[in-house]
Write a protein that holds these residues in place. Sequence first.
Motif, PDB file in Angstrom:
ATOM      1  N   VAL A 220       0.841  -1.194   0.000  1.00  0.00           N
ATOM      2  CA  VAL A 220       0.000   0.000   0.000  1.00  0.00           C
ATOM      3  C   VAL A 220       0.874   1.241   0.000  1.00  0.00           C
ATOM      4  CG1 VAL A 220      -1.815  -1.227   1.258  1.00  0.00           C
ATOM      5  CG2 VAL A 220      -0.183   0.202   2.529  1.00  0.00           C
ATOM      6  N   GLY A 221       0.352   2.322  -0.568  1.00  0.00           N
ATOM      7  CA  GLY A 221       1.034   3.602  -0.554  1.00  0.00           C
ATOM      8  C   GLY A 221       0.673   4.364   0.708  1.00  0.00           C
ATOM      9  N   VAL A 222       1.513   5.321   1.087  1.00  0.00           N
ATOM     10  CA  VAL A 222       1.333   6.040   2.345  1.00  0.00           C
ATOM     11  C   VAL A 222       1.507   7.546   2.129  1.00  0.00           C
ATOM     12  CG1 VAL A 222       2.289   6.415   4.651  1.00  0.00           C
ATOM     13  CG2 VAL A 222       2.094   4.093   3.757  1.00  0.00           C
ATOM     14  N   VAL A 223       0.589   8.317   2.700  1.00  0.00           N
ATOM     15  CA  VAL A 223       0.751   9.764   2.809  1.00  0.00           C
ATOM     16  C   VAL A 223       0.692  10.100   4.297  1.00  0.00           C
ATOM     17  CG1 VAL A 223      -0.207  12.034   2.316  1.00  0.00           C
ATOM     18  CG2 VAL A 223      -0.253  10.261   0.557  1.00  0.00           C
ATOM     19  N   ASP A 224       1.714  10.776   4.794  1.00  0.00           N
ATOM     20  CA  ASP A 224       1.804  11.095   6.221  1.00  0.00           C
ATOM     21  C   ASP A 224       1.877  12.607   6.385  1.00  0.00           C
ATOM     22  OD1 ASP A 224       2.057  10.739   8.960  1.00  0.00           O
ATOM     23  OD2 ASP A 224       4.236  10.659   8.858  1.00  0.00           O
ATOM     24  N   LEU A 225       0.832  13.189   6.929  1.00  0.00           N
ATOM     25  CA  LEU A 225       0.765  14.635   7.108  1.00  0.00           C
ATOM     26  C   LEU A 225       1.141  15.004   8.531  1.00  0.00           C
ATOM     27  CD1 LEU A 225       0.033  17.434   5.966  1.00  0.00           C
ATOM     28  CD2 LEU A 225      -2.332  17.002   6.680  1.00  0.00           C
ATOM     29  N   GLY A 226       2.364  15.481   8.711  1.00  0.00           N
ATOM     30  CA  GLY A 226       2.805  15.916  10.017  1.00  0.00           C
ATOM     31  C   GLY A 226       2.555  17.396  10.218  1.00  0.00           C
ATOM     32  N   GLY A 227       3.234  17.962  11.222  1.00  0.00           N
ATOM     33  CA  GLY A 227       3.061  19.374  11.474  1.00  0.00           C
ATOM     34  C   GLY A 227       3.897  20.242  10.556  1.00  0.00           C
ATOM     35  N   GLY A 228       5.155  19.804  10.288  1.00  0.00           N
ATOM     36  CA  GLY A 228       6.048  20.612   9.468  1.00  0.00           C
ATOM     37  C   GLY A 228       6.212  20.137   8.045  1.00  0.00           C
ATOM     38  N   SER A 229       5.930  18.866   7.776  1.00  0.00           N
ATOM     39  CA  SER A 229       6.128  18.337   6.428  1.00  0.00           C
ATOM     40  C   SER A 229       5.093  17.263   6.120  1.00  0.00           C
ATOM     41  CB  SER A 229       7.544  17.747   6.289  1.00  0.00           C
ATOM     42  OG  SER A 229       7.714  16.654   7.192  1.00  0.00           O
ATOM     43  N   VAL A 230       4.977  16.938   4.848  1.00  0.00           N
ATOM     44  CA  VAL A 230       4.105  15.851   4.417  1.00  0.00           C
ATOM     45  C   VAL A 230       4.940  14.929   3.534  1.00  0.00           C
ATOM     46  CG1 VAL A 230       3.229  17.170   2.425  1.00  0.00           C
ATOM     47  CG2 VAL A 230       1.938  15.209   3.281  1.00  0.00           C
ATOM     48  N   GLN A 231       4.800  13.636   3.738  1.00  0.00           N
ATOM     49  CA  GLN A 231       5.545  12.642   2.968  1.00  0.00           C
ATOM     50  C   GLN A 231       4.609  11.766   2.152  1.00  0.00           C
ATOM     51  OE1 GLN A 231       7.705  14.445   5.594  1.00  0.00           O
ATOM     52  NE2 GLN A 231       6.484  12.849   6.566  1.00  0.00           N
ATOM     53  N   MET A 232       5.031  11.433   0.946  1.00  0.00           N
ATOM     54  CA  MET A 232       4.354  10.394   0.174  1.00  0.00           C
ATOM     55  C   MET A 232       5.371   9.300  -0.139  1.00  0.00           C
ATOM     56  SD  MET A 232       2.392  10.375  -3.536  1.00  0.00           S
ATOM     57  CE  MET A 232       0.736  10.583  -2.904  1.00  0.00           C
ATOM     58  N   ALA A 233       4.969   8.042   0.029  1.00  0.00           N
ATOM     59  CA  ALA A 233       5.853   6.920  -0.260  1.00  0.00           C
ATOM     60  C   ALA A 233       5.030   5.765  -0.805  1.00  0.00           C
ATOM     61  CB  ALA A 233       6.605   6.477   0.990  1.00  0.00           C
ATOM     62  N   TYR A 234       5.522   5.142  -1.867  1.00  0.00           N
ATOM     63  CA  TYR A 234       4.878   3.928  -2.377  1.00  0.00           C
ATOM     64  C   TYR A 234       5.874   3.174  -3.249  1.00  0.00           C
ATOM     65  CZ  TYR A 234       3.960   6.637  -6.703  1.00  0.00           C
ATOM     66  OH  TYR A 234       4.075   7.400  -7.851  1.00  0.00           O
ATOM     67  N   ALA A 235       5.675   1.878  -3.358  1.00  0.00           N
ATOM     68  CA  ALA A 235       6.582   1.028  -4.123  1.00  0.00           C
ATOM     69  C   ALA A 235       6.255   1.114  -5.607  1.00  0.00           C
ATOM     70  CB  ALA A 235       6.477  -0.423  -3.640  1.00  0.00           C
ATOM     71  N   ILE A 236       7.300   1.174  -6.418  1.00  0.00           N
ATOM     72  CA  ILE A 236       7.127   1.239  -7.868  1.00  0.00           C
ATOM     73  C   ILE A 236       7.881   0.082  -8.513  1.00  0.00           C
ATOM     74  CG2 ILE A 236       6.826   3.749  -7.828  1.00  0.00           C
ATOM     75  CD1 ILE A 236       9.692   4.073  -8.752  1.00  0.00           C
ATOM     76  N   SER A 237       7.651  -0.128  -9.790  1.00  0.00           N
ATOM     77  CA  SER A 237       8.310  -1.223 -10.502  1.00  0.00           C
ATOM     78  C   SER A 237       9.767  -0.876 -10.762  1.00  0.00           C
ATOM     79  CB  SER A 237       7.603  -1.483 -11.833  1.00  0.00           C
ATOM     80  OG  SER A 237       7.790  -0.386 -12.711  1.00  0.00           O
ATOM     81  N   GLU A 238      10.554  -1.886 -11.040  1.00  0.00           N
ATOM     82  CA  GLU A 238      11.962  -1.662 -11.357  1.00  0.00           C
ATOM     83  C   GLU A 238      12.109  -0.816 -12.612  1.00  0.00           C
ATOM     84  OE1 GLU A 238      16.109  -4.250 -11.956  1.00  0.00           O
ATOM     85  OE2 GLU A 238      14.183  -5.274 -11.665  1.00  0.00           O
ATOM     86  N   GLU A 239      11.182  -1.019 -13.558  1.00  0.00           N
ATOM     87  CA  GLU A 239      11.219  -0.250 -14.810  1.00  0.00           C
ATOM     88  C   GLU A 239      10.973   1.228 -14.550  1.00  0.00           C
ATOM     89  OE1 GLU A 239      10.758  -4.397 -15.469  1.00  0.00           O
ATOM     90  OE2 GLU A 239       9.453  -3.041 -14.315  1.00  0.00           O
ATOM     91  N   ASP A 240       9.971   1.545 -13.689  1.00  0.00           N
ATOM     92  CA  ASP A 240       9.692   2.945 -13.371  1.00  0.00           C
ATOM     93  C   ASP A 240      10.829   3.560 -12.570  1.00  0.00           C
ATOM     94  OD1 ASP A 240       7.318   3.054 -14.732  1.00  0.00           O
ATOM     95  OD2 ASP A 240       6.066   2.637 -12.979  1.00  0.00           O
ATOM     96  N   ALA A 241      11.445   2.754 -11.706  1.00  0.00           N
ATOM     97  CA  ALA A 241      12.568   3.261 -10.918  1.00  0.00           C
ATOM     98  C   ALA A 241      13.722   3.677 -11.821  1.00  0.00           C
ATOM     99  CB  ALA A 241      13.022   2.205  -9.916  1.00  0.00           C
ATOM    100  N   ALA A 242      13.918   2.922 -12.898  1.00  0.00           N
ATOM    101  CA  ALA A 242      15.000   3.237 -13.834  1.00  0.00           C
ATOM    102  C   ALA A 242      14.740   4.546 -14.568  1.00  0.00           C
ATOM    103  CB  ALA A 242      15.169   2.091 -14.834  1.00  0.00           C
ATOM    104  N   TYR A 265      12.539  -3.894  -2.848  1.00  0.00           N
ATOM    105  CA  TYR A 265      11.556  -2.880  -3.213  1.00  0.00           C
ATOM    106  C   TYR A 265      12.254  -1.630  -3.728  1.00  0.00           C
ATOM    107  CZ  TYR A 265       8.227  -5.680  -0.507  1.00  0.00           C
ATOM    108  OH  TYR A 265       7.444  -6.700  -0.032  1.00  0.00           O
ATOM    109  N   TYR A 266      11.630  -1.022  -4.723  1.00  0.00           N
ATOM    110  CA  TYR A 266      12.042   0.295  -5.186  1.00  0.00           C
ATOM    111  C   TYR A 266      10.975   1.258  -4.677  1.00  0.00           C
ATOM    112  CZ  TYR A 266      15.099  -2.389  -8.229  1.00  0.00           C
ATOM    113  OH  TYR A 266      16.053  -3.263  -8.704  1.00  0.00           O
ATOM    114  N   LEU A 267      11.373   2.073  -3.718  1.00  0.00           N
ATOM    115  CA  LEU A 267      10.410   2.906  -3.014  1.00  0.00           C
ATOM    116  C   LEU A 267      10.524   4.354  -3.472  1.00  0.00           C
ATOM    117  CD1 LEU A 267       8.293   2.529  -0.743  1.00  0.00           C
ATOM    118  CD2 LEU A 267      10.024   3.364   0.855  1.00  0.00           C
ATOM    119  N   TYR A 268       9.441   4.841  -4.099  1.00  0.00           N
ATOM    120  CA  TYR A 268       9.364   6.270  -4.385  1.00  0.00           C
ATOM    121  C   TYR A 268       8.993   6.963  -3.085  1.00  0.00           C
ATOM    122  CZ  TYR A 268       7.358  10.788  -5.499  1.00  0.00           C
ATOM    123  OH  TYR A 268       7.068  12.131  -5.505  1.00  0.00           O
ATOM    124  N   VAL A 269       9.792   7.939  -2.675  1.00  0.00           N
ATOM    125  CA  VAL A 269       9.484   8.659  -1.444  1.00  0.00           C
ATOM    126  C   VAL A 269       9.950  10.101  -1.584  1.00  0.00           C
ATOM    127  CG1 VAL A 269      11.641   7.837  -0.385  1.00  0.00           C
ATOM    128  CG2 VAL A 269       9.823   8.746   1.061  1.00  0.00           C
TER     129      VAL A 269
END
Length: 475
Positions: A220-242, A265-269
């Motif tokens: 699953v992908g994750v969006v984490d909204l903190g007080g000072g920053s927001v992060q998005m992270a999710y796994a992508i394919s090896e082809e997209d990572a390239a 895993y190739y993690l877009y973050v």
Amino acid sequence: MIKRRQPHNESLSDKINRYRGAILVISVPVLLVTFVLCLMPRAPVDGGVGGVSSNRKFSPNYAVRMDPGSNKYAVVFDAGSSGSRVHVFCFDQKLDLVRIGDGLELFEQLKPGLSAHAADPKEAADSLLPLLEKAEVVVPQAMREKTPVKVGATAGLRQLGVDASERILQAVKDVLKVKSSLKSDDDWVTVLDGTQEGAYQWVTINYLLKKLGKKYSQTVGVVDLGGGSVQMAYAISEEDAAKAPRITNGEDTYVKEMFLMGQKYYLYVHSYLKYGLLAARAEILGLEKDSDNPCILAGYDGVYKCGGNDYKASALPSGSNWNKCREAAIKALKVNEPTCTHMKCTFGGVWNGGGGDGQKNLFVASFFFDRAAEAGFVDASKPVATVSPAEFQKAAQGACATTLEDAKSKYPHVESGNLPYICMDLVYQYTLLVDGFALQPQQQITLVKKVEYQNSLVEAAWPLGSAIEAVSAAR
């Protein structure tokens, strides 16, 4: 025929000799069973650690020998912009969480955060001591010197600047060396960069959902909204990572390679500094510093403090307005930023990772859950809820049509300091999801506060991911 009478004075040895066949038939199986039972290991009465039951159930068909010393503890401080929190975890040899008391973690928190003590580093460090004391009580005394204690400061300290944050971190290191019986290391007290925070959050939620070790498309992908920053992270394919853009200006790379539970895993973050909920208020208020703001509830005239700066926070004579506030949020997000040089961007010229199966099932955490619960469209007593961005829009429109006085009764669970900004917060969250991350208004997302794991609820926060890394390194 004359029957032969047995003599009355027959000896014991004569009787044994006469019945030796029957004795052998009976005794051999008994001896064999006794021998087998003696060879079998006994299951312990309690497989727990430090006197705490592990809650494991053993099959009656076999016995298991457990070594309590094989379990490992980890203590992680989340020093965020809005407060400090401590998490204590215990893992077995398979990296499964072991129960600590009534649950699978100790979680305690206090406010304000370290950044609130910017002028007094020692005071900042000492603010962690009440949490440290509670954490040490949970860890068995014999295991404390082997138990790592990590402190990860997030966006709050990042915004203070290098000098101020380093002074606070050094004070924390000194306090841990003097006051803590846990295993401390200067390298474990640090300001997390945004990508670390996002990656740990992704590990945490996928671990609790038992997705780690599966194909990237099943995570699953994750969006984490903190007080000072927001992060998005999710796994992508090896082809997209390239195909990921190559960053040359010193920023963190978009893709992190992680090997977890036998799977690469190739993690877009990516972490968006200054776009956490509390920092975004400053961005919106700072658009026109000396003017009244369409996102502030009618009846409020004050000052908003963030990152050592003051921002005028006063309502328009007509009060807050959904449409005008949304325009301000879009402008603050730099949604139409012309510097996007990649295939596709989110906002501020940032590559969006390309999408894909790893992003389809999106879990959204932290302030998203909190504001939804306070606005009343999510049940705060339930740790997980399925919603859509459109529900944030509806809630925002209702909030923006409310005066400060009426909001006191309409939103009884919102802290008084946050009440003037309830319209702004909800508008920003909707704009971030739809215009920033390009979600469809009706797309289903999962708001998450805690995740059920082994019949217990565990905080869906990055410290668990950091703890997994700590105990894995010690294996």
